[in-house]
Design a protein around this motif. Sequence first.
Motif, PDB file in Angstrom:
ATOM      1  N   GLY A  92       0.772  -1.232   0.000  1.00 40.27           N
ATOM      2  CA  GLY A  92       0.000   0.000   0.000  1.00 40.27           C
ATOM      3  C   GLY A  92       0.802   1.280   0.000  1.00 40.27           C
ATOM      4  O   GLY A  92       0.232   2.366  -0.113  1.00 40.27           O
ATOM      5  N   ASN A  93       2.120   1.212   0.126  1.00 46.85           N
ATOM      6  CA  ASN A  93       2.938   2.421   0.094  1.00 46.85           C
ATOM      7  C   ASN A  93       3.106   2.909  -1.339  1.00 46.85           C
ATOM      8  O   ASN A  93       2.878   2.171  -2.293  1.00 46.85           O
ATOM      9  CB  ASN A  93       4.304   2.145   0.731  1.00 46.85           C
ATOM     10  N   ALA A  94       3.563   4.144  -1.486  1.00 45.32           N
ATOM     11  CA  ALA A  94       3.726   4.741  -2.817  1.00 45.32           C
ATOM     12  C   ALA A  94       4.871   4.072  -3.570  1.00 45.32           C
ATOM     13  O   ALA A  94       5.937   3.817  -3.006  1.00 45.32           O
ATOM     14  CB  ALA A  94       3.998   6.227  -2.682  1.00 45.32           C
ATOM     15  N   LEU A  95       4.637   3.788  -4.856  1.00 41.32           N
ATOM     16  CA  LEU A  95       5.686   3.275  -5.722  1.00 41.32           C
ATOM     17  C   LEU A  95       6.499   4.443  -6.253  1.00 41.32           C
ATOM     18  O   LEU A  95       5.958   5.496  -6.583  1.00 41.32           O
ATOM     19  CB  LEU A  95       5.092   2.497  -6.893  1.00 41.32           C
ATOM     20  N   MET A  96       7.808   4.259  -6.345  1.00 35.39           N
ATOM     21  CA  MET A  96       8.717   5.283  -6.848  1.00 35.39           C
ATOM     22  C   MET A  96       9.065   4.971  -8.292  1.00 35.39           C
ATOM     23  O   MET A  96       9.355   3.825  -8.630  1.00 35.39           O
ATOM     24  CB  MET A  96       9.998   5.327  -6.006  1.00 35.39           C
ATOM     25  N   ASP A  97       9.060   5.994  -9.135  1.00 37.89           N
ATOM     26  CA  ASP A  97       9.427   5.828 -10.538  1.00 37.89           C
ATOM     27  C   ASP A  97      10.948   5.735 -10.651  1.00 37.89           C
ATOM     28  O   ASP A  97      11.664   6.614 -10.180  1.00 37.89           O
ATOM     29  CB  ASP A  97       8.905   7.004 -11.363  1.00 37.89           C
ATOM     30  N   ASN A  98      11.423   4.669 -11.268  1.00 38.21           N
ATOM     31  CA  ASN A  98      12.853   4.490 -11.496  1.00 38.21           C
ATOM     32  C   ASN A  98      13.221   4.667 -12.962  1.00 38.21           C
ATOM     33  O   ASN A  98      14.291   4.229 -13.385  1.00 38.21           O
ATOM     34  CB  ASN A  98      13.300   3.110 -11.000  1.00 38.21           C
ATOM     35  N   GLY A  99      12.346   5.273 -13.747  1.00 36.15           N
ATOM     36  CA  GLY A  99      12.652   5.573 -15.140  1.00 36.15           C
ATOM     37  C   GLY A  99      12.261   4.465 -16.093  1.00 36.15           C
ATOM     38  O   GLY A  99      11.594   3.496 -15.725  1.00 36.15           O
ATOM     39  N   ARG A 100      12.701   4.611 -17.329  1.00 35.52           N
ATOM     40  CA  ARG A 100      12.366   3.652 -18.379  1.00 35.52           C
ATOM     41  C   ARG A 100      13.025   2.309 -18.103  1.00 35.52           C
ATOM     42  O   ARG A 100      14.194   2.246 -17.764  1.00 35.52           O
ATOM     43  CB  ARG A 100      12.824   4.170 -19.743  1.00 35.52           C
ATOM     44  N   ILE A 101      12.281   1.233 -18.273  1.00 39.68           N
ATOM     45  CA  ILE A 101      12.795  -0.113 -18.007  1.00 39.68           C
ATOM     46  C   ILE A 101      13.985  -0.431 -18.900  1.00 39.68           C
ATOM     47  O   ILE A 101      14.941  -1.069 -18.473  1.00 39.68           O
ATOM     48  CB  ILE A 101      11.682  -1.187 -18.141  1.00 39.68           C
TER      49      ILE A 101
ATOM     50  N   LEU B 242       8.673   0.772 -11.735  1.00 42.57           N
ATOM     51  CA  LEU B 242       8.247   1.344 -10.457  1.00 42.57           C
ATOM     52  C   LEU B 242       8.662   0.398  -9.345  1.00 42.57           C
ATOM     53  O   LEU B 242       8.551  -0.822  -9.489  1.00 42.57           O
ATOM     54  CB  LEU B 242       6.730   1.526 -10.437  1.00 42.57           C
ATOM     55  N   LYS B 243       9.153   0.959  -8.253  1.00 45.75           N
ATOM     56  CA  LYS B 243       9.628   0.132  -7.148  1.00 45.75           C
ATOM     57  C   LYS B 243       9.106   0.672  -5.826  1.00 45.75           C
ATOM     58  O   LYS B 243       9.054   1.876  -5.604  1.00 45.75           O
ATOM     59  CB  LYS B 243      11.153   0.111  -7.112  1.00 45.75           C
ATOM     60  N   CYS B 244       8.741  -0.259  -4.936  1.00 45.26           N
ATOM     61  CA  CYS B 244       8.302   0.106  -3.598  1.00 45.26           C
ATOM     62  C   CYS B 244       9.529   0.153  -2.689  1.00 45.26           C
ATOM     63  O   CYS B 244      10.266  -0.835  -2.576  1.00 45.26           O
ATOM     64  CB  CYS B 244       7.292  -0.910  -3.080  1.00 45.26           C
ATOM     65  N   ALA B 245       9.733   1.290  -2.035  1.00 47.51           N
ATOM     66  CA  ALA B 245      10.885   1.452  -1.148  1.00 47.51           C
ATOM     67  C   ALA B 245      10.714   0.670   0.150  1.00 47.51           C
ATOM     68  O   ALA B 245      11.675   0.394   0.850  1.00 47.51           O
ATOM     69  CB  ALA B 245      11.096   2.929  -0.836  1.00 47.51           C
ATOM     70  N   VAL B 246       9.486   0.278   0.481  1.00 45.00           N
ATOM     71  CA  VAL B 246       9.218  -0.416   1.741  1.00 45.00           C
ATOM     72  C   VAL B 246       9.385  -1.929   1.583  1.00 45.00           C
ATOM     73  O   VAL B 246      10.165  -2.551   2.287  1.00 45.00           O
ATOM     74  CB  VAL B 246       7.811  -0.071   2.267  1.00 45.00           C
ATOM     75  N   CYS B 247       8.661  -2.532   0.641  1.00 42.57           N
ATOM     76  CA  CYS B 247       8.708  -3.996   0.513  1.00 42.57           C
ATOM     77  C   CYS B 247       9.570  -4.485  -0.646  1.00 42.57           C
ATOM     78  O   CYS B 247       9.824  -5.675  -0.765  1.00 42.57           O
ATOM     79  CB  CYS B 247       7.296  -4.573   0.394  1.00 42.57           C
ATOM     80  N   GLY B 248      10.013  -3.572  -1.523  1.00 44.33           N
ATOM     81  CA  GLY B 248      10.903  -3.944  -2.617  1.00 44.33           C
ATOM     82  C   GLY B 248      10.219  -4.484  -3.865  1.00 44.33           C
ATOM     83  O   GLY B 248      10.891  -4.911  -4.802  1.00 44.33           O
ATOM     84  N   MET B 249       8.899  -4.464  -3.907  1.00 46.49           N
ATOM     85  CA  MET B 249       8.182  -4.966  -5.075  1.00 46.49           C
ATOM     86  C   MET B 249       8.465  -4.098  -6.301  1.00 46.49           C
ATOM     87  O   MET B 249       8.524  -2.874  -6.210  1.00 46.49           O
ATOM     88  CB  MET B 249       6.682  -4.971  -4.808  1.00 46.49           C
TER      89      MET B 249
END
Length: 80
Positions: free
Chosen positions: A21-30, A65-72
């Motif tokens: 449920g935490n915000a996903l962070m944009d890590n740019g183009r795959i 997109l990556k979750c900083a909390v759970c790493g998804m």
Amino acid sequence: MAFCPICNGFEEIKIACSSCGNALMDNGRIMDYYDDYSPYMPIDQMKMEDGYPADYENRECPHLLKCAVCGMNVVRLIKE
């Protein structure tokens, strides 16, 4: 010519992680993560080789997109 509103800073991605449920962070183009030179390759050429068959034809930009909390990690296609 189409452009990605996320890559160009016109919009931000605001998506919650489906796992925690935490915000996903944009890590740019795959495709920027494929090898050392991929960020410098022509975008349309990389779209034809990135494993997302419809992104070139549909004018979409695949973002990691990556979750900083759970790493998804998740890839989201952004309409250009």
